[in-house]
Design a protein around this motif. Structure first.
Motif, PDB file in Angstrom:
ATOM      1  N   GLY A  19     -23.827   1.626  -3.003  1.00  0.00           N
ATOM      2  CA  GLY A  19     -23.093   2.716  -2.759  1.00  0.00           C
ATOM      3  C   GLY A  19     -23.052   3.590  -1.622  1.00  0.00           C
ATOM      4  O   GLY A  19     -21.945   4.412  -1.464  1.00  0.00           O
ATOM      5  N   ASP A  20     -22.746   2.467  -0.322  1.00  0.00           N
ATOM      6  CA  ASP A  20     -21.685   2.286   0.834  1.00  0.00           C
ATOM      7  C   ASP A  20     -19.991   2.493   0.150  1.00  0.00           C
ATOM      8  O   ASP A  20     -19.631   1.358  -0.035  1.00  0.00           O
ATOM      9  N   ILE A  21     -19.509   3.088   1.042  1.00  0.00           N
ATOM     10  CA  ILE A  21     -18.250   3.175   0.993  1.00  0.00           C
ATOM     11  C   ILE A  21     -17.178   2.683   2.216  1.00  0.00           C
ATOM     12  O   ILE A  21     -17.014   2.952   3.310  1.00  0.00           O
ATOM     13  N   LEU A  22     -16.406   1.499   1.883  1.00  0.00           N
ATOM     14  CA  LEU A  22     -15.909   0.697   2.942  1.00  0.00           C
ATOM     15  C   LEU A  22     -13.959   1.076   3.306  1.00  0.00           C
ATOM     16  O   LEU A  22     -13.747   1.101   2.579  1.00  0.00           O
ATOM     17  N   ASN A  23     -14.203   1.808   4.006  1.00  0.00           N
ATOM     18  CA  ASN A  23     -12.490   2.427   4.140  1.00  0.00           C
ATOM     19  C   ASN A  23     -11.983   0.955   5.091  1.00  0.00           C
ATOM     20  O   ASN A  23     -11.419   0.101   5.944  1.00  0.00           O
ATOM     21  N   ILE A  24     -10.732   0.324   4.600  1.00  0.00           N
ATOM     22  CA  ILE A  24     -10.005  -0.572   4.382  1.00  0.00           C
ATOM     23  C   ILE A  24      -8.992  -0.082   5.351  1.00  0.00           C
ATOM     24  O   ILE A  24      -7.612  -0.332   4.894  1.00  0.00           O
ATOM     25  N   GLY A  25      -8.756  -0.620   6.320  1.00  0.00           N
ATOM     26  CA  GLY A  25      -7.184  -0.272   6.935  1.00  0.00           C
ATOM     27  C   GLY A  25      -6.349  -1.161   7.387  1.00  0.00           C
ATOM     28  O   GLY A  25      -6.900  -2.467   7.007  1.00  0.00           O
ATOM     29  N   GLY A  26      -5.341  -1.058   7.135  1.00  0.00           N
ATOM     30  CA  GLY A  26      -4.567  -1.500   7.250  1.00  0.00           C
ATOM     31  C   GLY A  26      -3.578  -2.280   5.559  1.00  0.00           C
ATOM     32  O   GLY A  26      -2.666  -3.331   5.667  1.00  0.00           O
ATOM     33  N   LEU A  27      -4.155  -1.639   4.967  1.00  0.00           N
ATOM     34  CA  LEU A  27      -3.644  -1.735   3.736  1.00  0.00           C
ATOM     35  C   LEU A  27      -3.049  -1.193   3.440  1.00  0.00           C
ATOM     36  O   LEU A  27      -3.071  -0.011   2.613  1.00  0.00           O
ATOM     37  N   GLU A  28      -1.991  -1.143   3.259  1.00  0.00           N
ATOM     38  CA  GLU A  28      -0.649   0.116   3.745  1.00  0.00           C
ATOM     39  C   GLU A  28       0.496  -0.145   2.461  1.00  0.00           C
ATOM     40  O   GLU A  28       0.567  -0.956   2.543  1.00  0.00           O
ATOM     41  N   PHE A  29       0.944   0.894   2.020  1.00  0.00           N
ATOM     42  CA  PHE A  29       1.832   0.983   1.071  1.00  0.00           C
ATOM     43  C   PHE A  29       2.782   1.658   1.315  1.00  0.00           C
ATOM     44  O   PHE A  29       3.060   2.537   1.874  1.00  0.00           O
ATOM     45  N   HIS A  30       4.129   1.125   0.698  1.00  0.00           N
ATOM     46  CA  HIS A  30       5.157   2.210   1.169  1.00  0.00           C
ATOM     47  C   HIS A  30       4.889   3.223   0.383  1.00  0.00           C
ATOM     48  O   HIS A  30       4.781   3.909  -0.668  1.00  0.00           O
ATOM     49  N   GLY A  31       6.555   4.238   1.220  1.00  0.00           N
ATOM     50  CA  GLY A  31       6.126   5.756   0.583  1.00  0.00           C
ATOM     51  C   GLY A  31       5.711   5.667  -0.344  1.00  0.00           C
ATOM     52  O   GLY A  31       7.023   5.564  -1.095  1.00  0.00           O
ATOM     53  N   GLY A  32       5.286   6.775  -2.002  1.00  0.00           N
ATOM     54  CA  GLY A  32       5.023   7.009  -3.240  1.00  0.00           C
ATOM     55  C   GLY A  32       5.990   6.348  -3.514  1.00  0.00           C
ATOM     56  O   GLY A  32       5.461   5.729  -4.980  1.00  0.00           O
ATOM     57  N   ARG A  33       4.771   4.754  -3.101  1.00  0.00           N
ATOM     58  CA  ARG A  33       5.653   3.634  -4.069  1.00  0.00           C
ATOM     59  C   ARG A  33       3.537   3.616  -4.479  1.00  0.00           C
ATOM     60  O   ARG A  33       2.743   2.919  -3.779  1.00  0.00           O
ATOM     61  N   HIS A  34       3.864   2.404  -5.346  1.00  0.00           N
ATOM     62  CA  HIS A  34       2.181   1.530  -5.429  1.00  0.00           C
ATOM     63  C   HIS A  34       2.071   0.243  -4.782  1.00  0.00           C
ATOM     64  O   HIS A  34       1.814  -0.834  -5.648  1.00  0.00           O
ATOM     65  N   PHE A  35       3.482  -0.556  -4.313  1.00  0.00           N
ATOM     66  CA  PHE A  35       3.652  -1.662  -3.266  1.00  0.00           C
ATOM     67  C   PHE A  35       3.188  -1.849  -1.969  1.00  0.00           C
ATOM     68  O   PHE A  35       3.549  -1.084  -1.123  1.00  0.00           O
ATOM     69  N   LEU A  36       2.429  -3.373  -1.865  1.00  0.00           N
ATOM     70  CA  LEU A  36       1.779  -3.158  -0.445  1.00  0.00           C
ATOM     71  C   LEU A  36       2.554  -3.219   0.406  1.00  0.00           C
ATOM     72  O   LEU A  36       3.677  -4.025  -0.009  1.00  0.00           O
TER      73      LEU A  36
END
Length: 138
Positions: A19-36
């Motif tokens: 039930g906990d939610i872990l924010n995964i810092g560092g997984l960043e995407f290109h702006g307006g796109r779904h590619f890491l």
């Protein structure tokens, strides 16, 4: 709060609860796109490693966006307004490609509905532009 801002590692996985939610810092995407962005790949490697070492772990991959009041963002690659969903699905597909069973994974986009910071600067916007994982089963 059930949302945790902690480092993605085995110690964190050991102590978080279903039930906990872990924010995964560092997984960043290109702006307006779904590619890491390429520098995010070690974080994805760590998530893969955690899932491999914890075979009972089931998660929901959650996509979030920043910078708008309501709804989901425009994915410039698809021309559709489902950017957070596409980002969550991109992580889901990559984990499956790396050998994680799809029965252990689900994904959902939450658009801008679950902001964790007031957006006053680039840093706070980045905090809202994130991927998190909901622990479904341990």
């Amino acid at each position: 709060s059930k949302t945790k801002d902690e480092k993605l590692n085995q110690a964190t996985i050991d102590k978080i609860k279903v039930g906990d939610i872990l924010n995964i810092g560092g997984l960043e995407f290109h702006g307006g796109r779904h590619f890491l962005k390429s520098y995010s790949l070690p974080i994805l490697d760590e998530l893969t490693d955690i899932l491999e070492k914890n075979p009972n772990l089931k998660i929901e991959i959650q996509g979030h966006i920043c910078c708008q009041a309501t709804g989901d963002g425009l994915d410039t690659d698809t021309g559709t307004h489902d950017l957070s969903e596409n980002r969550a699905e991109a992580i889901y597909n990559e984990l499956i490609n790396r050998g994680i069973s799809p029965e252990r994974l689900s994904h959902k986009g939450y658009g801008s509905s679950r902001k964790i910071r007031e957006e006053v600067d680039a840093e706070s916007m980045q905090k809202n532009r994130r991927v998190s994982i909901l622990i479904i089963e341990k």
